[in-house]
Design an enzyme around this catalytic site. Structure first.
Site, PDB file in Angstrom:
ATOM      1  N   TYR A 144      -6.715 -50.626 -87.262  1.00 17.02           N
ATOM      2  CA  TYR A 144      -6.403 -49.418 -86.347  1.00 17.02           C
ATOM      3  C   TYR A 144      -5.775 -48.246 -87.350  1.00 17.02           C
ATOM      4  O   TYR A 144      -5.917 -47.215 -86.934  1.00 17.02           O
ATOM      5  CB  TYR A 144      -5.377 -50.096 -85.257  1.00 17.02           C
ATOM      6  CG  TYR A 144      -5.869 -50.974 -84.403  1.00 17.02           C
ATOM      7  CD1 TYR A 144      -6.762 -50.354 -83.316  1.00 17.02           C
ATOM      8  CD2 TYR A 144      -5.910 -52.275 -84.294  1.00 17.02           C
ATOM      9  CE1 TYR A 144      -7.333 -51.233 -82.285  1.00 17.02           C
ATOM     10  CE2 TYR A 144      -6.230 -53.046 -83.198  1.00 17.02           C
ATOM     11  CZ  TYR A 144      -7.224 -52.297 -82.256  1.00 17.02           C
ATOM     12  OH  TYR A 144      -7.886 -53.322 -81.433  1.00 17.02           O
ATOM     13  N   ASN A 167     -11.775 -46.738 -74.257  1.00 18.00           N
ATOM     14  CA  ASN A 167     -13.202 -46.402 -74.765  1.00 18.00           C
ATOM     15  C   ASN A 167     -13.858 -46.690 -73.414  1.00 18.00           C
ATOM     16  O   ASN A 167     -14.383 -47.485 -72.885  1.00 18.00           O
ATOM     17  CB  ASN A 167     -13.623 -47.183 -75.984  1.00 18.00           C
ATOM     18  CG  ASN A 167     -15.025 -46.958 -76.356  1.00 18.00           C
ATOM     19  OD1 ASN A 167     -15.536 -45.733 -75.724  1.00 18.00           O
ATOM     20  ND2 ASN A 167     -15.538 -47.645 -77.145  1.00 18.00           N
ATOM     21  N   CYS A 175     -15.967 -49.746 -80.697  1.00 18.44           N
ATOM     22  CA  CYS A 175     -14.629 -50.212 -80.623  1.00 18.44           C
ATOM     23  C   CYS A 175     -14.227 -51.538 -80.977  1.00 18.44           C
ATOM     24  O   CYS A 175     -13.279 -51.829 -81.594  1.00 18.44           O
ATOM     25  CB  CYS A 175     -13.564 -49.761 -79.518  1.00 18.44           C
ATOM     26  SG  CYS A 175     -14.394 -50.425 -77.844  1.00 18.44           S
ATOM     27  N   HIS A 176     -15.083 -52.353 -80.825  1.00 16.48           N
ATOM     28  CA  HIS A 176     -15.091 -53.901 -81.198  1.00 16.48           C
ATOM     29  C   HIS A 176     -14.959 -54.068 -82.611  1.00 16.48           C
ATOM     30  O   HIS A 176     -14.654 -55.194 -83.308  1.00 16.48           O
ATOM     31  CB  HIS A 176     -16.372 -54.845 -80.771  1.00 16.48           C
ATOM     32  CG  HIS A 176     -17.555 -54.271 -81.326  1.00 16.48           C
ATOM     33  ND1 HIS A 176     -18.373 -53.229 -80.687  1.00 16.48           N
ATOM     34  CD2 HIS A 176     -18.243 -54.703 -82.273  1.00 16.48           C
ATOM     35  CE1 HIS A 176     -19.522 -53.147 -81.266  1.00 16.48           C
ATOM     36  NE2 HIS A 176     -19.520 -53.946 -82.290  1.00 16.48           N
ATOM     37  N   GLU A 202     -22.841 -59.245 -85.415  1.00 19.75           N
ATOM     38  CA  GLU A 202     -23.177 -58.245 -86.257  1.00 19.75           C
ATOM     39  C   GLU A 202     -23.043 -58.931 -87.765  1.00 19.75           C
ATOM     40  O   GLU A 202     -23.775 -58.516 -88.600  1.00 19.75           O
ATOM     41  CB  GLU A 202     -22.239 -57.064 -86.269  1.00 19.75           C
ATOM     42  CG  GLU A 202     -22.647 -56.279 -85.040  1.00 19.75           C
ATOM     43  CD  GLU A 202     -21.738 -54.886 -84.924  1.00 19.75           C
ATOM     44  OE1 GLU A 202     -21.180 -54.635 -85.905  1.00 19.75           O
ATOM     45  OE2 GLU A 202     -21.667 -54.405 -83.830  1.00 19.75           O
TER      46      GLU A 202
END
Length: 205
Positions: A144, A167, A175-176, A202
């Site tokens: 962050y 979001n 945002c993950h 991912e």
């Protein structure tokens, strides 16, 4: 049930029930007429994904909202009717491209989304934070604090977290990929399990 749906149920509840095929045909005609007359401002659909059924909503400018089940699809649609336009209809065809790209993403065949986005639900610093998120590479994360710095205000770490939490376009605007400084996942609109699932997807690529 939204207020609009409740009113429709009251008005039409006494009518004889139509079969599904007839209902689908009538709905398709309604959507076509709304598009032809330029009165369909917000189209929506849902799609099944490994992180739950996602609500997708789009305007003439692009994708405006993605919502997880726990955010309450009816509540999200009601909010869109108030903040964007009350002229909102289920029109899956308008969101075929979004659906296809999400399916490719969850199948591991897509690492970058190429979609027009309607950013009207995010303004100011929040918008700056969200604009940076697609620059975080697939399979990587940032803290962050790093995101706040990239958005132009290194001291606004808490505000960066709030921007991610609110979001309007999760998954597509990733945002993950934003985690706490100690590497733990942190909060997520879709819940901690959904965030971990997306990061695992991912990292497996």
């Amino acid at each position: 049930m939204s207020a609009t749906e409740a009113e429709n149920a009251r008005l039409f509840g006494a009518l004889p029930a139509a079969d599904e095929e007839t209902s689908a045909r009538l709905h398709a005609r309604l959507v076509a007429a709304a598009e032809r007359e330029g009165v369909l401002d917000v189209a929506y659909r849902t799609i099944a994904t490994p992180v739950g059924e996602l609500l997708l909503a789009g305007t003439g400018h692009g994708l405006v909202r993605v919502a997880f089940p726990q955010q309450g699809h009816d509540a999200v649609l009601e909010s869109l009717s108030q903040t964007v336009s009350p002229r909102i209809l289920r029109a899956p065809g308008r969101l075929d491209q979004v659906s296809r790209q999400l399916e490719e993403y969850f199948a591991g065949r897509r690492t970058v989304f190429d979609l027009p986005l309607d950013w009207r639900l995010a303004t100011g610093f929040r918008r700056d934070v969200l604009a940076h998120l697609p620059a975080i590479p697939y399979g990587r994360t940032e803290s962050y604090a790093q995101v706040a710095t990239a958005a132009g205000n290194p001291k606004a770490v808490r505000a960066a977290g709030t921007a991610c939490a609110r979001n309007p376009l999760p998954v597509v605007v990733p945002c993950h990929r934003v985690v706490r400084s100690d590497g733990t996942a942190g909060g997520y609109a879709g819940g901690p399990d959904a965030k971990r699932a997306l990061l695992a997807l991912e990292s497996a690529a």
